[in-house]
Write a protein that holds these residues in place. Structure first.
Motif, PDB file in Angstrom:
ATOM      1  N   THR A   1      20.763  -5.403  -0.759  1.00  0.00           N
ATOM      2  CA  THR A   1      19.424  -5.085  -0.252  1.00  0.00           C
ATOM      3  C   THR A   1      19.385  -3.619   0.131  1.00  0.00           C
ATOM      4  O   THR A   1      20.222  -3.166   0.899  1.00  0.00           O
ATOM      5  CB  THR A   1      19.079  -5.952   0.974  1.00  0.00           C
ATOM      6  N   THR A   2      18.444  -2.895  -0.424  1.00  0.00           N
ATOM      7  CA  THR A   2      18.225  -1.508  -0.013  1.00  0.00           C
ATOM      8  C   THR A   2      17.028  -1.516   0.919  1.00  0.00           C
ATOM      9  O   THR A   2      15.947  -1.960   0.538  1.00  0.00           O
ATOM     10  CB  THR A   2      17.956  -0.614  -1.229  1.00  0.00           C
ATOM     11  N   GLN A   3      17.254  -1.029   2.147  1.00  0.00           N
ATOM     12  CA  GLN A   3      16.197  -1.108   3.148  1.00  0.00           C
ATOM     13  C   GLN A   3      15.381   0.169   3.211  1.00  0.00           C
ATOM     14  O   GLN A   3      15.883   1.251   2.896  1.00  0.00           O
ATOM     15  CB  GLN A   3      16.815  -1.390   4.517  1.00  0.00           C
ATOM     16  N   ASN A   4      14.154   0.023   3.662  1.00  0.00           N
ATOM     17  CA  ASN A   4      13.281   1.150   4.019  1.00  0.00           C
ATOM     18  C   ASN A   4      13.039   2.113   2.860  1.00  0.00           C
ATOM     19  O   ASN A   4      13.248   3.312   2.980  1.00  0.00           O
ATOM     20  CB  ASN A   4      13.839   1.908   5.225  1.00  0.00           C
ATOM     21  N   LEU A   5      12.646   1.593   1.727  1.00  0.00           N
ATOM     22  CA  LEU A   5      12.228   2.439   0.617  1.00  0.00           C
ATOM     23  C   LEU A   5      10.711   2.606   0.709  1.00  0.00           C
ATOM     24  O   LEU A   5       9.998   1.651   1.003  1.00  0.00           O
ATOM     25  CB  LEU A   5      12.609   1.821  -0.727  1.00  0.00           C
ATOM     26  N   LYS A   6      10.263   3.828   0.442  1.00  0.00           N
ATOM     27  CA  LYS A   6       8.841   4.124   0.608  1.00  0.00           C
ATOM     28  C   LYS A   6       8.085   3.814  -0.683  1.00  0.00           C
ATOM     29  O   LYS A   6       8.570   4.141  -1.773  1.00  0.00           O
ATOM     30  CB  LYS A   6       8.688   5.602   0.938  1.00  0.00           C
ATOM     31  N   ILE A   7       6.930   3.201  -0.538  1.00  0.00           N
ATOM     32  CA  ILE A   7       6.059   2.977  -1.690  1.00  0.00           C
ATOM     33  C   ILE A   7       5.303   4.276  -1.946  1.00  0.00           C
ATOM     34  O   ILE A   7       4.594   4.777  -1.067  1.00  0.00           O
ATOM     35  CB  ILE A   7       5.048   1.833  -1.415  1.00  0.00           C
ATOM     36  N   VAL A   8       5.473   4.841  -3.128  1.00  0.00           N
ATOM     37  CA  VAL A   8       4.822   6.113  -3.446  1.00  0.00           C
ATOM     38  C   VAL A   8       3.407   5.856  -3.960  1.00  0.00           C
ATOM     39  O   VAL A   8       2.461   6.525  -3.580  1.00  0.00           O
ATOM     40  CB  VAL A   8       5.654   6.895  -4.475  1.00  0.00           C
TER      41      VAL A   8
ATOM     42  N   ILE B   1       0.853  -1.198   0.000  1.00  0.00           N
ATOM     43  CA  ILE B   1       0.000   0.000   0.000  1.00  0.00           C
ATOM     44  C   ILE B   1       0.889   1.248   0.000  1.00  0.00           C
ATOM     45  O   ILE B   1       2.001   1.215   0.519  1.00  0.00           O
ATOM     46  CB  ILE B   1      -0.968   0.015   1.204  1.00  0.00           C
ATOM     47  N   PRO B   2       0.423   2.345  -0.603  1.00  0.00           N
ATOM     48  CA  PRO B   2       1.222   3.569  -0.614  1.00  0.00           C
ATOM     49  C   PRO B   2       1.544   4.038   0.796  1.00  0.00           C
ATOM     50  O   PRO B   2       0.706   3.956   1.700  1.00  0.00           O
ATOM     51  CB  PRO B   2       0.321   4.571  -1.342  1.00  0.00           C
ATOM     52  N   GLY B   3       2.750   4.501   0.989  1.00  0.00           N
ATOM     53  CA  GLY B   3       3.185   4.948   2.304  1.00  0.00           C
ATOM     54  C   GLY B   3       3.919   3.900   3.097  1.00  0.00           C
ATOM     55  O   GLY B   3       4.594   4.203   4.074  1.00  0.00           O
ATOM     56  N   GLN B   4       3.779   2.647   2.662  1.00  0.00           N
ATOM     57  CA  GLN B   4       4.435   1.547   3.349  1.00  0.00           C
ATOM     58  C   GLN B   4       5.927   1.533   3.012  1.00  0.00           C
ATOM     59  O   GLN B   4       6.340   2.019   1.958  1.00  0.00           O
ATOM     60  CB  GLN B   4       3.787   0.244   2.869  1.00  0.00           C
ATOM     61  N   PHE B   5       6.738   0.986   3.898  1.00  0.00           N
ATOM     62  CA  PHE B   5       8.164   0.858   3.625  1.00  0.00           C
ATOM     63  C   PHE B   5       8.492  -0.581   3.229  1.00  0.00           C
ATOM     64  O   PHE B   5       7.922  -1.530   3.769  1.00  0.00           O
ATOM     65  CB  PHE B   5       8.979   1.254   4.858  1.00  0.00           C
ATOM     66  N   VAL B   6       9.408  -0.706   2.271  1.00  0.00           N
ATOM     67  CA  VAL B   6       9.779  -2.037   1.796  1.00  0.00           C
ATOM     68  C   VAL B   6      11.299  -2.156   1.712  1.00  0.00           C
ATOM     69  O   VAL B   6      12.016  -1.158   1.678  1.00  0.00           O
ATOM     70  CB  VAL B   6       9.182  -2.336   0.394  1.00  0.00           C
ATOM     71  N   ASP B   7      11.769  -3.392   1.709  1.00  0.00           N
ATOM     72  CA  ASP B   7      13.167  -3.693   1.423  1.00  0.00           C
ATOM     73  C   ASP B   7      13.211  -4.264   0.017  1.00  0.00           C
ATOM     74  O   ASP B   7      12.362  -5.081  -0.357  1.00  0.00           O
ATOM     75  CB  ASP B   7      13.717  -4.736   2.403  1.00  0.00           C
TER      76      ASP B   7
ATOM     77  N   ILE C   1      13.933  -8.310  -9.299  1.00  0.00           N
ATOM     78  CA  ILE C   1      14.059  -7.653  -8.005  1.00  0.00           C
ATOM     79  C   ILE C   1      13.077  -8.327  -7.047  1.00  0.00           C
ATOM     80  O   ILE C   1      11.975  -8.670  -7.457  1.00  0.00           O
ATOM     81  CB  ILE C   1      13.648  -6.159  -8.142  1.00  0.00           C
ATOM     82  N   ALA C   2      13.508  -8.517  -5.819  1.00  0.00           N
ATOM     83  CA  ALA C   2      12.589  -9.040  -4.795  1.00  0.00           C
ATOM     84  C   ALA C   2      12.186  -7.904  -3.865  1.00  0.00           C
ATOM     85  O   ALA C   2      13.042  -7.179  -3.366  1.00  0.00           O
ATOM     86  CB  ALA C   2      13.267 -10.151  -4.005  1.00  0.00           C
ATOM     87  N   ILE C   3      10.889  -7.743  -3.663  1.00  0.00           N
ATOM     88  CA  ILE C   3      10.382  -6.691  -2.766  1.00  0.00           C
ATOM     89  C   ILE C   3       9.708  -7.364  -1.584  1.00  0.00           C
ATOM     90  O   ILE C   3       8.832  -8.205  -1.772  1.00  0.00           O
ATOM     91  CB  ILE C   3       9.331  -5.794  -3.463  1.00  0.00           C
ATOM     92  N   THR C   4      10.106  -6.982  -0.388  1.00  0.00           N
ATOM     93  CA  THR C   4       9.469  -7.524   0.818  1.00  0.00           C
ATOM     94  C   THR C   4       9.104  -6.386   1.754  1.00  0.00           C
ATOM     95  O   THR C   4       9.613  -5.278   1.614  1.00  0.00           O
ATOM     96  CB  THR C   4      10.420  -8.491   1.558  1.00  0.00           C
ATOM     97  N   ASP C   5       8.235  -6.681   2.705  1.00  0.00           N
ATOM     98  CA  ASP C   5       7.908  -5.689   3.726  1.00  0.00           C
ATOM     99  C   ASP C   5       9.185  -5.317   4.477  1.00  0.00           C
ATOM    100  O   ASP C   5      10.018  -6.176   4.739  1.00  0.00           O
ATOM    101  CB  ASP C   5       6.889  -6.269   4.720  1.00  0.00           C
ATOM    102  N   ALA C   6       9.311  -4.034   4.830  1.00  0.00           N
ATOM    103  CA  ALA C   6      10.527  -3.576   5.500  1.00  0.00           C
ATOM    104  C   ALA C   6      10.716  -4.320   6.816  1.00  0.00           C
ATOM    105  O   ALA C   6       9.782  -4.453   7.614  1.00  0.00           O
ATOM    106  CB  ALA C   6      10.462  -2.080   5.736  1.00  0.00           C
ATOM    107  N   MET C   7      11.935  -4.796   7.014  1.00  0.00           N
ATOM    108  CA  MET C   7      12.238  -5.570   8.207  1.00  0.00           C
ATOM    109  C   MET C   7      12.287  -4.666   9.436  1.00  0.00           C
ATOM    110  O   MET C   7      11.933  -5.065  10.534  1.00  0.00           O
ATOM    111  CB  MET C   7      13.583  -6.242   7.977  1.00  0.00           C
TER     112      MET C   7
END
Lengths: 247, 135
Positions: A172-179, A103-109, A202-208
């Protein structure tokens, strides 16, 4: 823990918010992403879902893979990845995932392989200082310098930073925001850059390291569930999750 | 069409319906109405000057407007499709021979004038003719 998604890096662009800010975004595309296998505690000793994405040329799919895709009753996939999940978030084989998983606003790795730099010297690979450009310097401008001592220890220590292959390693790039997410075209817009070249998997997961928002679909954002959601707009998030499970 | 182009075209299409961008080029005098947010209220401020450059394409297009403010030259770069821009008014067309008027930075007073354009693209007998907007 929910499953992640496999996406293709399409490149970077800009995104204008209604407030007038423009955000540099990386566009990730999710297409024909399906669950191809499930790992269970009884059989495999761990719980995970195997996802497959992309459509390969059929000549590039070997017989063993063809068998396993046939068993899962899904079209052959060019990229397979496994994501560890909680036992309650296991998906059914064949379920198709949607970008509305996030969802927008969420952070992902975001995980991918970095750009390949080939055989690189000490300056590029390890940020060594190099040598002087002038003042009588001859030939050595970008070389290493000393690699150790003298008769004692009489050898170069292990793990000495030296020239060699650089890049094409998992980053792994951590804590990228879903726009934003675009379910119609299957696009995920992530603020900032993402490792890898254009077209890379690319693998996208919920931010750890960030709390998961409550609104995210559980156990996953499935294509069918999203369609049901549009039909019954007033439906709350947990109900959607149940529908996803029931499939 | 590749994904990026498609994405940008989609974004442009969504924004195009909101405002009209006049056909303008370097040398033209523009009045850019900029939305400014102070605290929780917004107002519109006009910024008027000569467009000295247009660069980029599609959603990445931007333009530079130069004016002399209290004797000091001021330049502002606006993204053409920025939602901050309320509207763009074309005040006067200028006759110039270059696409980028960076030489204006060295000029002042009489030599910094630009003659009005009455012919050429988008004009006929000194009158504006309807031209299909670029984007």
């Amino acid at each position: 823990m929910r499953t992640g998604l496999i996406a293709r890096k399409e490149g970077m662009s800009r995104y204008f918010t209604p407030e007038g800010q423009h955000i540099p975004v990386t566009i990730l595309k999710v297409e024909k992403l399906q669950v191809t296998a499930v790992r269970t505690m009884e059989k495999d000793g761990y719980v995970a879902v195997q996802l497959g994405a992309g459509t390969p040329k059929i000549k590039n799919v070997n017989k063993a893979q063809r068998e396993s895709f046939a068993k899962a009753k899904v079209a052959p996939k060019s990229k397979l990845m496994e994501f560890r999940v909680d036992p309650k978030n296991v998906l059914e084989v064949g379920a198709e995932l949607s970008v509305e998983h996030f969802i927008p606003g969420q952070f992902v790795d975001v995980q991918g392989a970095s750009l390949g730099k080939g055989f690189a010297g000490g300056m590029k690979r390890w940020n060594f200082a190099g040598h002087r450009a002038s003042h009588g310097n001859s030939i050595t401008h970008r070389s290493l310098g000393s690699t150790g001592n003298r008769q004692d220890p009489g050898r170069v220590f292990k793990n000495k930073k030296m020239p060699g292959h650089l890049g094409v390693e998992t980053v792994t790039t951590q804590n990228l925001k879903i726009v934003a997410v675009d379910a119609e075209d299957g696009l995920i817009l992530v603020q900032g850059s993402v490792p890898g070249f254009k077209g890379a998997w690319i693998a996208i997961t919920d931010a750890m390291k960030k709390p998961l928002p409550k609104e995210v679909p559980m156990p996953a954002g499935l294509k069918k569930a999203a369609a049901d959601k549009q039909e019954q707009k007033a439906e709350a998030a947990p109900a959607v999750a149940e529908e996803g499970k029931a499939e | 069409m590749d994904t990026i182009a498609k994405f940008e075209a989609k974004q442009l299409k969504a924004m195009a319906s909101k405002k009209q961008i006049p056909v303008f080029s370097a040398g033209d005098t523009l009045k850019v109405n900029v939305r400014i947010t102070e605290g929780d209220r917004t107002r519109v401020q006009a910024y008027e000057g000569i467009c000295i450059s247009r660069t980029g394409n599609g959603i990445n297009e931007s333009f530079t407007v130069r004016k002399i403010s209290y004797g000091e030259g001021v330049e502002r770069v606006f993204p053409l499709h920025s939602p901050v821009i309320e509207s763009i008014d074309l005040v006067r067309r200028g006759s110039v021979r270059r696409a980028k008027l960076y030489y204006m930075r060295k000029r002042s007073g009489k030599s910094a004038r630009i003659a009005e354009r009455t012919t050429g693209h988008g004009m006929e007998d000194g009158r504006e003719v309807a031209e299909s907007a670029g984007e």
